[in-house]
Design an enzyme around this catalytic site. Sequence first.
Site, PDB file in Angstrom:
ATOM      1  N   HIS A 186      11.562  -4.727   3.697  1.00 13.17           N
ATOM      2  CA  HIS A 186      12.755  -4.417   2.898  1.00 13.17           C
ATOM      3  C   HIS A 186      13.282  -5.669   2.210  1.00 13.17           C
ATOM      4  O   HIS A 186      13.707  -5.625   1.046  1.00 13.17           O
ATOM      5  CB  HIS A 186      13.862  -3.850   3.804  1.00 13.17           C
ATOM      6  CG  HIS A 186      13.746  -2.384   4.052  1.00 13.17           C
ATOM      7  ND1 HIS A 186      13.873  -1.451   3.048  1.00 13.17           N
ATOM      8  CD2 HIS A 186      13.528  -1.692   5.183  1.00 13.17           C
ATOM      9  CE1 HIS A 186      13.740  -0.242   3.562  1.00 13.17           C
ATOM     10  NE2 HIS A 186      13.528  -0.355   4.853  1.00 13.17           N
ATOM     11  N   ARG A 282       4.630   9.766  -3.128  1.00 12.70           N
ATOM     12  CA  ARG A 282       4.372   9.933  -1.697  1.00 12.70           C
ATOM     13  C   ARG A 282       4.939  11.277  -1.254  1.00 12.70           C
ATOM     14  O   ARG A 282       6.150  11.475  -1.254  1.00 12.70           O
ATOM     15  CB  ARG A 282       5.036   8.808  -0.895  1.00 12.70           C
ATOM     16  CG  ARG A 282       4.640   7.396  -1.312  1.00 12.70           C
ATOM     17  CD  ARG A 282       5.377   6.386  -0.432  1.00 12.70           C
ATOM     18  NE  ARG A 282       5.082   5.013  -0.789  1.00 12.70           N
ATOM     19  CZ  ARG A 282       5.840   4.264  -1.595  1.00 12.70           C
ATOM     20  NH1 ARG A 282       6.930   4.793  -2.155  1.00 12.70           N
ATOM     21  NH2 ARG A 282       5.512   3.019  -1.863  1.00 12.70           N
ATOM     22  N   GLU A 407      -8.099   1.606  -0.547  1.00 15.62           N
ATOM     23  CA  GLU A 407      -7.343   0.893   0.486  1.00 15.62           C
ATOM     24  C   GLU A 407      -8.254   0.307   1.555  1.00 15.62           C
ATOM     25  O   GLU A 407      -7.823  -0.508   2.360  1.00 15.62           O
ATOM     26  CB  GLU A 407      -6.359   1.848   1.172  1.00 15.62           C
ATOM     27  CG  GLU A 407      -5.384   2.518   0.230  1.00 15.62           C
ATOM     28  CD  GLU A 407      -4.640   3.646   0.908  1.00 15.62           C
ATOM     29  OE1 GLU A 407      -3.489   3.431   1.306  1.00 15.62           O
ATOM     30  OE2 GLU A 407      -5.227   4.741   1.047  1.00 15.62           O
ATOM     31  N   ASP A 431      -2.311  -1.793   2.003  1.00 13.54           N
ATOM     32  CA  ASP A 431      -3.288  -1.489   3.046  1.00 13.54           C
ATOM     33  C   ASP A 431      -4.605  -2.211   2.813  1.00 13.54           C
ATOM     34  O   ASP A 431      -5.276  -2.626   3.772  1.00 13.54           O
ATOM     35  CB  ASP A 431      -3.530   0.022   3.130  1.00 13.54           C
ATOM     36  CG  ASP A 431      -2.582   0.700   4.099  1.00 13.54           C
ATOM     37  OD1 ASP A 431      -2.204   0.066   5.101  1.00 13.54           O
ATOM     38  OD2 ASP A 431      -2.206   1.860   3.865  1.00 13.54           O
ATOM     39  N   ARG A 441       0.291  -5.533   8.579  1.00 17.74           N
ATOM     40  CA  ARG A 441       1.277  -5.975   7.589  1.00 17.74           C
ATOM     41  C   ARG A 441       2.715  -5.926   8.099  1.00 17.74           C
ATOM     42  O   ARG A 441       3.635  -6.338   7.407  1.00 17.74           O
ATOM     43  CB  ARG A 441       1.144  -5.172   6.291  1.00 17.74           C
ATOM     44  CG  ARG A 441       1.331  -3.678   6.386  1.00 17.74           C
ATOM     45  CD  ARG A 441       0.853  -3.045   5.084  1.00 17.74           C
ATOM     46  NE  ARG A 441       0.902  -1.593   5.071  1.00 17.74           N
ATOM     47  CZ  ARG A 441       1.864  -0.893   4.483  1.00 17.74           C
ATOM     48  NH1 ARG A 441       2.860  -1.501   3.890  1.00 17.74           N
ATOM     49  NH2 ARG A 441       1.829   0.420   4.481  1.00 17.74           N
ATOM     50  N   CYS A 478      -1.018   0.480  -7.235  1.00 15.95           N
ATOM     51  CA  CYS A 478       0.255   1.062  -6.800  1.00 15.95           C
ATOM     52  C   CYS A 478       0.822   0.373  -5.564  1.00 15.95           C
ATOM     53  O   CYS A 478       1.757   0.873  -4.950  1.00 15.95           O
ATOM     54  CB  CYS A 478       0.113   2.554  -6.543  1.00 15.95           C
ATOM     55  SG  CYS A 478      -1.037   2.982  -5.227  1.00 15.95           S
TER      56      CYS A 478
END
Length: 546
Positions: A186, A282, A407, A431, A441, A478
């Site tokens: 975040h 998503r 990914e 990913d 991650r 993305c």
Amino acid sequence: MWTRLSGVGVSPGRASGPVVRVAEPLPEPPATPAPADPAAEAARIRPAAERLAGRLHERAAAAEGEARAVLETTAMMAADPALATQAEKLVVTRSLPAARAVHEAAQSFADALEAAGGYLAERVRDIHDVRDRLVAELLGAEPPGVPELTGPSVLVARDLAPADTAGLDPTKVLALVTAEGGPTSHTAILARALGIPAVVACRGILELADADGLVVDGDNGLVEASDLPVEVRATSTTAEPDWSGEGRTTDGYRVKLLANVGSPDDARAATEAGAEGVGLFRTEFCYLSATEEPSEDEQRAAYAAVLAPFAGKPVVVRTLDAGADKPLPFLDTEAEPNPALGVRGIRLSHTLTGTLDRQLAAIAAAAADSGAEVSVMAPMVATVEEAGWFVERARAAGIARAGVMIEVPAAALTAREMFAAVDFVSLGTNDLAQYTFAADRQVGAVATLNDPWQPALLRLAALVGQAATEHGKPMGVCGEAAADPALACVLVGLGAASLSMNSAALARVGARIAAVSLDRCQTAAQAAAATADPVTARTAAKAALG
């Protein structure tokens, strides 16, 4: 005296100024003394949660875009009746004080999410934030977080809670430095959204008790600490206000600038920010709170609400990315020793084909309802066989354009064969990095390995870009890498035809691309990929970009 530290630069820019440390959460509340009246003690919890949620909703109403979405999410978590119910039960059955009961109830939720891994593990920080704020509310103490700033400052913290980051005032916060976190945290996402230089995973920053001033380089992940005051300075990372709203280099090369969305609110924010469409929708939001699989009609309505603002524009819908690392109540999945490497994404779709087919049917119907130009892509594809199987099912559902996420390194290494089976691919850099470097991650100790400027990651992207050119089919990006303006130019140079990112980054990325030619992007890409480490890659690319 100067001390130099390094971390992961996650938001570009350079700033210097006095240090303000973010308050740590309150100590773990004690389990004693037992309340004299457990029923009355339990009754304190729900009103406290409602007061906290109310304040967060007020802050959300005064915020915009990504910050508003984060604050609203935190408020909803604070008001979640499941948390209050569990805590009330602990007060009554074990005679715990309310604060202790909230701490234990929240921790049980956090432990379950952390064990799940993947997307849900990213929500653990949110749970801890709500827990700490609610405990402070019950104890009548000051909540943890950012103190009132009296002037321009550099914030230093172990990590920043989502609500803290969302409420930052960019006119007073010169830069952010955290000991934990990673490129997709975040802190990283919202720092970029606010245009604040930021360095995360900076080991040793909390031990510098005597530091009075800091110089923060968000481009290269460097932090210099001084035991004397430093001059207050900041470079701007905001985009030129005259960005046209169209992704295009100086020599006319077209790059679609798209948004990553996961809800109707995200979709509205994306259109307001000028997104040319959606590169990653998503769909998990429709499932996460469901105790049983939503019906086709329910899914159709939910998807249409997100697609509606993009009538006539491209939208790439990712099919359900769930499995052992993202457990959903209605999915009959077994516990796995390493869920990140288990049955997830398209692997689960192979097992639950009916669930995939119903989702594809709902997506096709929502596309017709909304008028959006919808494509679909499958997550976690590792083989050409999986890609072909998915495309067949998408076509059978009436969806003409189907692709896959890249990914897994195996998918990048077989990109030529992959393009023969699909209409497009999209690099999920978050990913792809963690699987390439075997580095979770969400773990700050290995955050430098997940730096999207890692040359190994750029070289995998180059392989996919070359295959895209050979087949005449598009490669998109993305992951969070697309939100870095300089790295966005490098990705264009590697062959990206579209870039999808959080809405707040669109203008800065668009302005940066509009200032360079395709040839310069390609030169920067070659220079960055030829280096041996992310710091040198950044430096080489920026020199080439001018």
